[in-house]
Design a protein around this motif. Structure first.
Motif, PDB file in Angstrom:
ATOM      1  N   LEU A   1      25.392   3.659  29.846  1.00 55.48           N
ATOM      2  CA  LEU A   1      26.837   3.762  29.655  1.00 55.48           C
ATOM      3  C   LEU A   1      27.223   3.035  28.370  1.00 55.48           C
ATOM      4  CD1 LEU A   1      27.982   2.877  33.315  1.00 55.48           C
ATOM      5  CD2 LEU A   1      27.341   5.117  32.394  1.00 55.48           C
ATOM      6  N   PHE A   2      27.730   3.783  27.375  1.00 58.83           N
ATOM      7  CA  PHE A   2      28.123   3.228  26.078  1.00 58.83           C
ATOM      8  C   PHE A   2      29.652   3.070  26.036  1.00 58.83           C
ATOM      9  CE2 PHE A   2      24.388   5.126  23.384  1.00 58.83           C
ATOM     10  CZ  PHE A   2      23.475   4.458  24.190  1.00 58.83           C
ATOM     11  N   HIS A   3      30.123   1.881  25.758  1.00 53.99           N
ATOM     12  CA  HIS A   3      31.556   1.581  25.808  1.00 53.99           C
ATOM     13  C   HIS A   3      32.297   2.001  24.542  1.00 53.99           C
ATOM     14  CE1 HIS A   3      31.210  -1.879  23.048  1.00 53.99           C
ATOM     15  NE2 HIS A   3      30.095  -2.180  23.682  1.00 53.99           N
ATOM     16  N   SER A   4      33.620   1.958  24.623  1.00 51.98           N
ATOM     17  CA  SER A   4      34.467   2.378  23.503  1.00 51.98           C
ATOM     18  C   SER A   4      34.670   1.235  22.511  1.00 51.98           C
ATOM     19  CB  SER A   4      35.829   2.856  24.013  1.00 51.98           C
ATOM     20  OG  SER A   4      36.595   1.768  24.471  1.00 51.98           O
ATOM     21  N   LEU A   5      35.274   1.557  21.383  1.00 52.97           N
ATOM     22  CA  LEU A   5      35.531   0.570  20.331  1.00 52.97           C
ATOM     23  C   LEU A   5      36.623  -0.410  20.732  1.00 52.97           C
ATOM     24  CD1 LEU A   5      35.221  -0.483  17.401  1.00 52.97           C
ATOM     25  CD2 LEU A   5      36.838   1.308  16.694  1.00 52.97           C
ATOM     26  N   LEU A   6      37.643   0.066  21.431  1.00 52.89           N
ATOM     27  CA  LEU A   6      38.797  -0.763  21.760  1.00 52.89           C
ATOM     28  C   LEU A   6      38.638  -1.492  23.085  1.00 52.89           C
ATOM     29  CD1 LEU A   6      41.603   1.724  20.668  1.00 52.89           C
ATOM     30  CD2 LEU A   6      40.551  -0.104  19.331  1.00 52.89           C
TER      31      LEU A   6
ATOM     32  N   ALA B   1      45.105  -9.464  16.358  1.00 56.31           N
ATOM     33  CA  ALA B   1      46.295  -9.641  17.191  1.00 56.31           C
ATOM     34  C   ALA B   1      47.437  -8.738  16.731  1.00 56.31           C
ATOM     35  CB  ALA B   1      46.741 -11.099  17.171  1.00 56.31           C
ATOM     36  N   ALA B   2      47.468  -8.444  15.422  1.00 52.76           N
ATOM     37  CA  ALA B   2      48.561  -7.636  14.876  1.00 52.76           C
ATOM     38  C   ALA B   2      48.467  -6.175  15.301  1.00 52.76           C
ATOM     39  CB  ALA B   2      48.561  -7.727  13.349  1.00 52.76           C
ATOM     40  N   ILE B   3      47.284  -5.731  15.739  1.00 53.96           N
ATOM     41  CA  ILE B   3      47.138  -4.323  16.120  1.00 53.96           C
ATOM     42  C   ILE B   3      46.808  -4.158  17.602  1.00 53.96           C
ATOM     43  CG2 ILE B   3      46.450  -3.602  13.808  1.00 53.96           C
ATOM     44  CD1 ILE B   3      43.555  -3.461  14.894  1.00 53.96           C
TER      45      ILE B   3
ATOM     46  N   VAL C   1      48.914  -1.506  19.328  1.00 55.80           N
ATOM     47  CA  VAL C   1      48.470  -0.171  18.916  1.00 55.80           C
ATOM     48  C   VAL C   1      47.180   0.198  19.657  1.00 55.80           C
ATOM     49  CG1 VAL C   1      47.586   1.216  16.994  1.00 55.80           C
ATOM     50  CG2 VAL C   1      49.554  -0.298  16.653  1.00 55.80           C
ATOM     51  N   ALA C   2      46.257  -0.756  19.725  1.00 58.90           N
ATOM     52  CA  ALA C   2      44.987  -0.502  20.403  1.00 58.90           C
ATOM     53  C   ALA C   2      45.205  -0.154  21.872  1.00 58.90           C
ATOM     54  CB  ALA C   2      44.075  -1.719  20.279  1.00 58.90           C
ATOM     55  N   MET C   3      46.101  -0.877  22.533  1.00 66.51           N
ATOM     56  CA  MET C   3      46.343  -0.618  23.951  1.00 66.51           C
ATOM     57  C   MET C   3      47.017   0.736  24.165  1.00 66.51           C
ATOM     58  SD  MET C   3      44.902  -3.107  25.486  1.00 66.51           S
ATOM     59  CE  MET C   3      43.734  -3.145  24.098  1.00 66.51           C
ATOM     60  N   ARG C   4      47.895   1.136  23.241  1.00 66.72           N
ATOM     61  CA  ARG C   4      48.522   2.454  23.354  1.00 66.72           C
ATOM     62  C   ARG C   4      47.502   3.564  23.188  1.00 66.72           C
ATOM     63  NH1 ARG C   4      52.744   0.248  20.204  1.00 66.72           N
ATOM     64  NH2 ARG C   4      51.995   1.372  18.366  1.00 66.72           N
ATOM     65  N   ARG C   5      46.452   3.313  22.424  1.00 62.31           N
ATOM     66  CA  ARG C   5      45.407   4.317  22.252  1.00 62.31           C
ATOM     67  C   ARG C   5      44.519   4.419  23.485  1.00 62.31           C
ATOM     68  NH1 ARG C   5      44.571   6.135  17.004  1.00 62.31           N
ATOM     69  NH2 ARG C   5      42.328   6.398  17.289  1.00 62.31           N
ATOM     70  N   LEU C   6      44.520   3.360  24.302  1.00 64.38           N
ATOM     71  CA  LEU C   6      43.719   3.362  25.528  1.00 64.38           C
ATOM     72  C   LEU C   6      44.484   3.886  26.734  1.00 64.38           C
ATOM     73  CD1 LEU C   6      41.878  -0.091  25.335  1.00 64.38           C
ATOM     74  CD2 LEU C   6      40.895   2.170  24.916  1.00 64.38           C
ATOM     75  N   PHE C   7      45.768   3.482  26.848  1.00 64.80           N
ATOM     76  CA  PHE C   7      46.536   3.761  28.058  1.00 64.80           C
ATOM     77  C   PHE C   7      47.950   4.223  27.710  1.00 64.80           C
ATOM     78  CE2 PHE C   7      43.680   0.162  29.004  1.00 64.80           C
ATOM     79  CZ  PHE C   7      42.916   0.714  30.021  1.00 64.80           C
TER      80      PHE C   7
ATOM     81  N   ALA D   1      42.731  -9.251  26.189  1.00 65.76           N
ATOM     82  CA  ALA D   1      41.837 -10.379  25.928  1.00 65.76           C
ATOM     83  C   ALA D   1      40.468  -9.890  25.476  1.00 65.76           C
ATOM     84  CB  ALA D   1      41.711 -11.243  27.187  1.00 65.76           C
ATOM     85  N   ALA D   2      39.975  -8.811  26.102  1.00 64.70           N
ATOM     86  CA  ALA D   2      38.681  -8.255  25.717  1.00 64.70           C
ATOM     87  C   ALA D   2      38.712  -7.738  24.283  1.00 64.70           C
ATOM     88  CB  ALA D   2      38.289  -7.136  26.675  1.00 64.70           C
ATOM     89  N   PHE D   3      39.790  -7.062  23.908  1.00 64.76           N
ATOM     90  CA  PHE D   3      39.886  -6.522  22.554  1.00 64.76           C
ATOM     91  C   PHE D   3      39.896  -7.645  21.513  1.00 64.76           C
ATOM     92  CE2 PHE D   3      42.697  -5.212  18.982  1.00 64.76           C
ATOM     93  CZ  PHE D   3      41.835  -4.298  18.400  1.00 64.76           C
ATOM     94  N   LEU D   4      40.579  -8.728  21.811  1.00 61.46           N
ATOM     95  CA  LEU D   4      40.695  -9.833  20.857  1.00 61.46           C
ATOM     96  C   LEU D   4      39.371 -10.569  20.652  1.00 61.46           C
ATOM     97  CD1 LEU D   4      44.218 -11.188  21.809  1.00 61.46           C
ATOM     98  CD2 LEU D   4      43.560 -10.016  19.693  1.00 61.46           C
ATOM     99  N   LYS D   5      38.389 -10.319  21.514  1.00 63.80           N
ATOM    100  CA  LYS D   5      37.064 -10.921  21.334  1.00 63.80           C
ATOM    101  C   LYS D   5      36.182 -10.107  20.398  1.00 63.80           C
ATOM    102  CE  LYS D   5      36.932 -13.104  25.920  1.00 63.80           C
ATOM    103  NZ  LYS D   5      36.251 -13.103  27.248  1.00 63.80           N
ATOM    104  N   THR D   6      36.652  -8.925  20.002  1.00 58.88           N
ATOM    105  CA  THR D   6      35.868  -8.064  19.112  1.00 58.88           C
ATOM    106  C   THR D   6      35.678  -8.738  17.761  1.00 58.88           C
ATOM    107  OG1 THR D   6      36.869  -6.142  20.181  1.00 58.88           O
ATOM    108  CG2 THR D   6      35.721  -5.763  18.106  1.00 58.88           C
ATOM    109  N   ASP D   7      34.489  -8.632  17.209  1.00 58.81           N
ATOM    110  CA  ASP D   7      34.219  -9.144  15.863  1.00 58.81           C
ATOM    111  C   ASP D   7      35.034  -8.311  14.870  1.00 58.81           C
ATOM    112  OD1 ASP D   7      33.051  -9.328  13.212  1.00 58.81           O
ATOM    113  OD2 ASP D   7      31.312 -10.281  14.141  1.00 58.81           O
ATOM    114  N   PRO D   8      35.936  -8.929  14.097  1.00 62.97           N
ATOM    115  CA  PRO D   8      36.803  -8.154  13.193  1.00 62.97           C
ATOM    116  C   PRO D   8      36.029  -7.324  12.177  1.00 62.97           C
ATOM    117  CG  PRO D   8      37.644 -10.387  13.446  1.00 62.97           C
ATOM    118  CD  PRO D   8      36.290 -10.361  14.083  1.00 62.97           C
ATOM    119  N   GLU D   9      34.926  -7.856  11.670  1.00 62.59           N
ATOM    120  CA  GLU D   9      34.147  -7.108  10.683  1.00 62.59           C
ATOM    121  C   GLU D   9      33.479  -5.890  11.321  1.00 62.59           C
ATOM    122  OE1 GLU D   9      34.058  -7.424   7.460  1.00 62.59           O
ATOM    123  OE2 GLU D   9      35.457  -9.110   7.564  1.00 62.59           O
ATOM    124  N   VAL D  10      32.986  -6.056  12.538  1.00 63.42           N
ATOM    125  CA  VAL D  10      32.379  -4.935  13.252  1.00 63.42           C
ATOM    126  C   VAL D  10      33.436  -3.872  13.539  1.00 63.42           C
ATOM    127  CG1 VAL D  10      31.272  -4.242  15.422  1.00 63.42           C
ATOM    128  CG2 VAL D  10      30.528  -6.321  14.246  1.00 63.42           C
TER     129      VAL D  10
END
Length: 266
Positions: free
Chosen positions: A23-28, A141-143, A146-152, A169-178
């Motif tokens: 199972l491969f997860h999404s970007l957001l 944090a600024a997006i 937007v990210a949540m609207r793209r999910l739900f 909280a999960a999205f904010l743990k994403t490596d910004p460069e990745v």
């Protein structure tokens, strides 16, 4: 239980017994987006849920989507141990799985592509460029909205505040460069000329209300694949396995027949 694959570069959770199901997860989101369906899946499959390169404890790659796909192909071969594998990808994970199947024929026996496609429209490409630029200038944090609207859909967000707090909280743990590298890769992606290389059976799923990868993308994807079946998941957006796990399990039940798989998610 977490295990490391691909020479220690890919971290994955593994549970259950049976044929390997990746199972491969999404970007957001992150691999926790599959938590609601893994218990049912693990009754029939050895479910392996990796953190894609650059997420969690998985090491990033130096290149773009092709390098991500190659790393994941190495992880799938390692984890499957010679057994026939099924790969399911959601969103960004679907693009990775599709690229992997193109570049590594025989890597899986079946493919499930949930809420992805082969190429974005120009407005879709621009959305990724905008998110990448905004995150670079102001941070993730600024997006987040937007990210949540793209999910739900907004109504779903309003009805599930605890879930939304967890997803933010999960999205904010994403490596910004990745994140930015993935956005740039998706903005320039066009796999349509290579779809005929995917010779295995593919189930293409898409949420009826998906705004991130709208249903026309899945229609185009299914039409371009040699052996594909398309299903629209009513009432769902970009992460149907999280929004409506029972409906999601039912949608893949005929493709992966198993009485246990059809059980209600826990």
């Amino acid at each position: 239980m977490d295990r490391l694959f691909a020479n220690g570069t890919v971290n994955a959770a593994e549970v259950g017994e049976g044929p390997p199901l990746f199972l491969f997860h999404s970007l957001l989101s992150d691999r926790a987006s599959f938590d609601a369906v893994v218990p049912s899946m693990s009754r029939s499959f050895r479910v392996i849920v990796p953190e894609l390169p650059g997420f969690g404890r998985s090491r990033p790659v130096s290149g773009g989507l092709t390098e991500v796909a190659d790393r994941m192909a190495e992880a799938v071969k390692d984890a499957a141990g010679g057994d026939e594998a099924v790969v399911l990808g959601n969103g960004y994970g679907g693009f990775v799985a599709l690229q992997m199947a193109i570049r590594h024929p025989g890597i899986a026996t079946k493919l499930i592509l949930a809420d992805c496609g082969a190429a974005f429209s120009e407005p879709g490409r621009e959305a990724f460029r905008t998110m990448a630029a905004a995150s670079r200038e102001k941070g993730l944090a600024a997006i987040t909205d937007v990210a949540m609207r793209r999910l739900f859909a907004p109504a779903f967000q309003a009805d599930h505040p605890d879930l939304m707090a967890d997803r933010r909280a999960a999205f904010l743990k994403t490596d910004p460069e990745v994140f930015r590298a993935a956005c740039e890769a998706l903005a320039g992606l066009d796999l349509r000329p290579e779809l005929d290389k995917v010779k295995l059976p593919v189930l293409v799923l898409v949420g009826e209300h998906d705004e991130a990868t709208p249903p026309p993308m899945s229609h185009e994807l299914a039409a371009g694949l040699p052996q594909a079946h398309l299903e629209i998941i009513a009432g769902c957006a970009h992460v149907p396995q999280l929004q409506s796990p029972e409906i999601f399990l039912d949608a893949i039940g005929d493709f992966l027949p198993s009485p246990k798989l059809r059980a209600v998610a826990t």
